[in-house]
Write a protein that holds these residues in place. Structure first.
Motif, mmCIF file in Angstrom:
data_model
loop_
_atom_site.group_PDB
_atom_site.id
_atom_site.type_symbol
_atom_site.label_atom_id
_atom_site.label_comp_id
_atom_site.label_asym_id
_atom_site.label_seq_id
_atom_site.Cartn_x
_atom_site.Cartn_y
_atom_site.Cartn_z
ATOM 1 N N TYR A 55 -6.338 -1.930 -5.418
ATOM 2 C CA TYR A 55 -6.504 -1.969 -6.868
ATOM 3 C C TYR A 55 -7.743 -1.202 -7.312
ATOM 4 O O TYR A 55 -7.717 -0.496 -8.328
ATOM 5 C CB TYR A 55 -6.594 -3.420 -7.358
ATOM 6 N N SER A 72 0.292 -5.429 -12.504
ATOM 7 C CA SER A 72 -0.562 -4.326 -12.061
ATOM 8 C C SER A 72 -1.517 -3.920 -13.182
ATOM 9 O O SER A 72 -2.711 -3.669 -12.943
ATOM 10 C CB SER A 72 0.300 -3.125 -11.643
ATOM 11 N N SER A 121 -7.022 2.309 -7.315
ATOM 12 C CA SER A 121 -6.099 2.688 -8.383
ATOM 13 C C SER A 121 -6.801 2.899 -9.715
ATOM 14 O O SER A 121 -6.284 3.599 -10.587
ATOM 15 C CB SER A 121 -5.010 1.617 -8.542
ATOM 16 N N CYS A 164 -5.664 -4.201 -13.032
ATOM 17 C CA CYS A 164 -6.497 -3.013 -13.262
ATOM 18 C C CYS A 164 -7.508 -3.266 -14.382
ATOM 19 O O CYS A 164 -8.675 -2.849 -14.285
ATOM 20 C CB CYS A 164 -5.615 -1.824 -13.599
#
Length: 430
Positions: free
Chosen positions: A382, A345, A385, A349
């Motif tokens: 994503y 993750s 996020s 990012c």
């Protein structure tokens, strides 16, 4: 003293009798009464003489003469009824009660229901069911005794396990103060909701950011994404000197339209921006690192050859986006690395922040998903996020989207200041 009697002459429901020369009229009253006489049997304590009972007619589907009588004192309740299990208490006979009126010399008989009155002590009403539970416990204990004595090995083991798991309430009551103090001590050291929210903000899988930034370019600290000292290990000058596009592709570890277009845009200028070119190459290394399998991850040397980068850049990528497996080692003694859910993750990012920084902080999710081989929904998640907002794509909009065909989802991801993150983040469990 002798007494003269005459036999009563009965006619219908009326009869007359002569006692010492005096006639008494006898009759049966079947009309509804304001006060219903009741013949009662008390199974326990008898109520005081001055007690008053209330009579209620019980409405049922089959009977119309069922009744209930109730009374109470300060300590006792009396409840009676003339039926049980849907059937009358007395079958085959009826009780009559006669009332003599000396002024009129009449006796009026009226049918009286027979009721059986039970006594209920008020102080024991709340303890109903204790006997039933006691009997049930006794039955369970007897069953366990039989199982221990005559059951199979499996049954005996199950009974012993059940006995071990039973809670001794006497011991629990004695330890109540200790348990309460332990709970109070632990809850006092628990973090508050504000502290938890603050920790969650720190744990976001994104580069360092400024929540009070005024522009999109000021939100993320690009030095945290790729520092100048680390970028110096990327030989962008050699890439800029290559004039043949096919030869230039051999120096790039991935084949993506986004990376290829950005490289062509930078090297096509009279004076290429080497800092931007190093950022594009670092993006290419990260995209390549996403596709490296678990087996190749175990060896840094294999990854360095696959990434086509310097060992220093490989160390930067490993330190940020890989986790060392404790106690595991390769045949040559080097540590084993893996990509966990949290590290993946974080890697994605950083990739999207790099892409946004190279594209005026705007991306088309469908185009990015197709270029990276991802699902559109995952790509949008994503992008959200890292703080992007999804807006409707317009063909006549800003310069970054002007001239492009409308995507099927008709959405674009835009990073704006001040940044606002979604409540749910992509940080997973290791």
């Amino acid at each position: 003293m002798g007494t003269k009697r005459k036999q009563a002459e009965v006619s219908g429901n009326n009869a007359t009798s002569d006692t010492t020369g005096q006639e008494v009229s006898i009759s049966i009253d079947k009309s509804p009464a304001n006060i219903q006489p009741v013949l009662a049997t008390f199974l326990a304590a008898v109520p005081p003489v001055a007690s008053s009972f209330s009579t209620y007619k019980y409405i049922s589907n089959t009977k119309n003469d069922d009744c209930i009588v109730v009374s109470e004192t300060d300590k006792v309740e009396y409840v009676g009824q003339n039926f049980e299990n849907g059937k009358p208490l007395m079958n085959g006979c009826k009780y009559m009660i006669g009332i003599y009126d000396p002024k009129k010399d009449t006796v009026v008989f009226r049918q009286a229901p027979y009721v059986r009155v039970n006594t209920v002590i008020k102080s024991l009403k709340n303890s109903r069911g204790v006997a039933e539970r006691t009997n049930q416990n006794q039955i369970m204990q007897a069953r366990n005794d039989l199982g221990v004595e005559f059951g199979s090995k499996k049954q005996k083991a199950g009974i012993r396990a059940e006995e071990r798991n039973k809670i001794n309430m006497d011991n629990v009551r004695s330890d109540m103060d200790v348990i309460g103090a332990s709970i109070e001590q632990r809850t006092s050291s628990m973090p508050t909701a504000q502290e938890i929210a603050k920790d969650n903000e720190k744990a976001r899988p994104v580069p360092k950011y400024d929540p009070d930034a005024k522009t999109a370019a000021e939100i993320y600290d690009m030095e945290d994404v790729l520092s100048k000292s680390n970028a110096a290990f990327i030989n962008a000058l050699a890439l800029a000197k290559v004039t043949d596009p096919e030869e230039r592709k051999k120096l790039v570890p991935v084949r993506t339209d986004f990376v290829a277009k950005k490289i062509e845009q930078i090297v096509g200028q009279k004076k290429p921006d080497l800092a931007l070119l190093r950022r594009v190459m670092y993006l290419a290394y990260l995209i390549k690192f996403v596709n490296i399998g678990r087996k190749a991850m175990q060896s840094r040397e294999t990854c360095v050859r696959t990434l086509c980068c310097s060992p220093e850049i490989a160390n930067v990528i490993f330190d940020k986006f890989a986790d060392c497996v404790a106690g595991a080692a390769n045949p040559d003694g080097s540590p084993v690395y893996i990509k966990t859910t949290a590290s993946e993750s974080k890697l994605m990012c950083h990739i999207f922040v790099l892409m946004l920084s190279l594209n005026s902080w705007i991306l088309i999710p469908t185009e990015v998903a197709a270029d990276l081989g991802m699902e559109v929904r995952t790509t949008m998640r994503y992008l959200e996020s890292v703080g992007c907002k999804m807006e409707t794509l317009s063909s006549s909009g800003d310069a970054a989207t002007k001239g492009r065909k409308l995507a099927t989802s008709n959405k674009k991801a835009v990073l704006k200041a001040p940044i606002k993150f979604p409540k749910a983040n992509l940080r997973g469990k290791n």
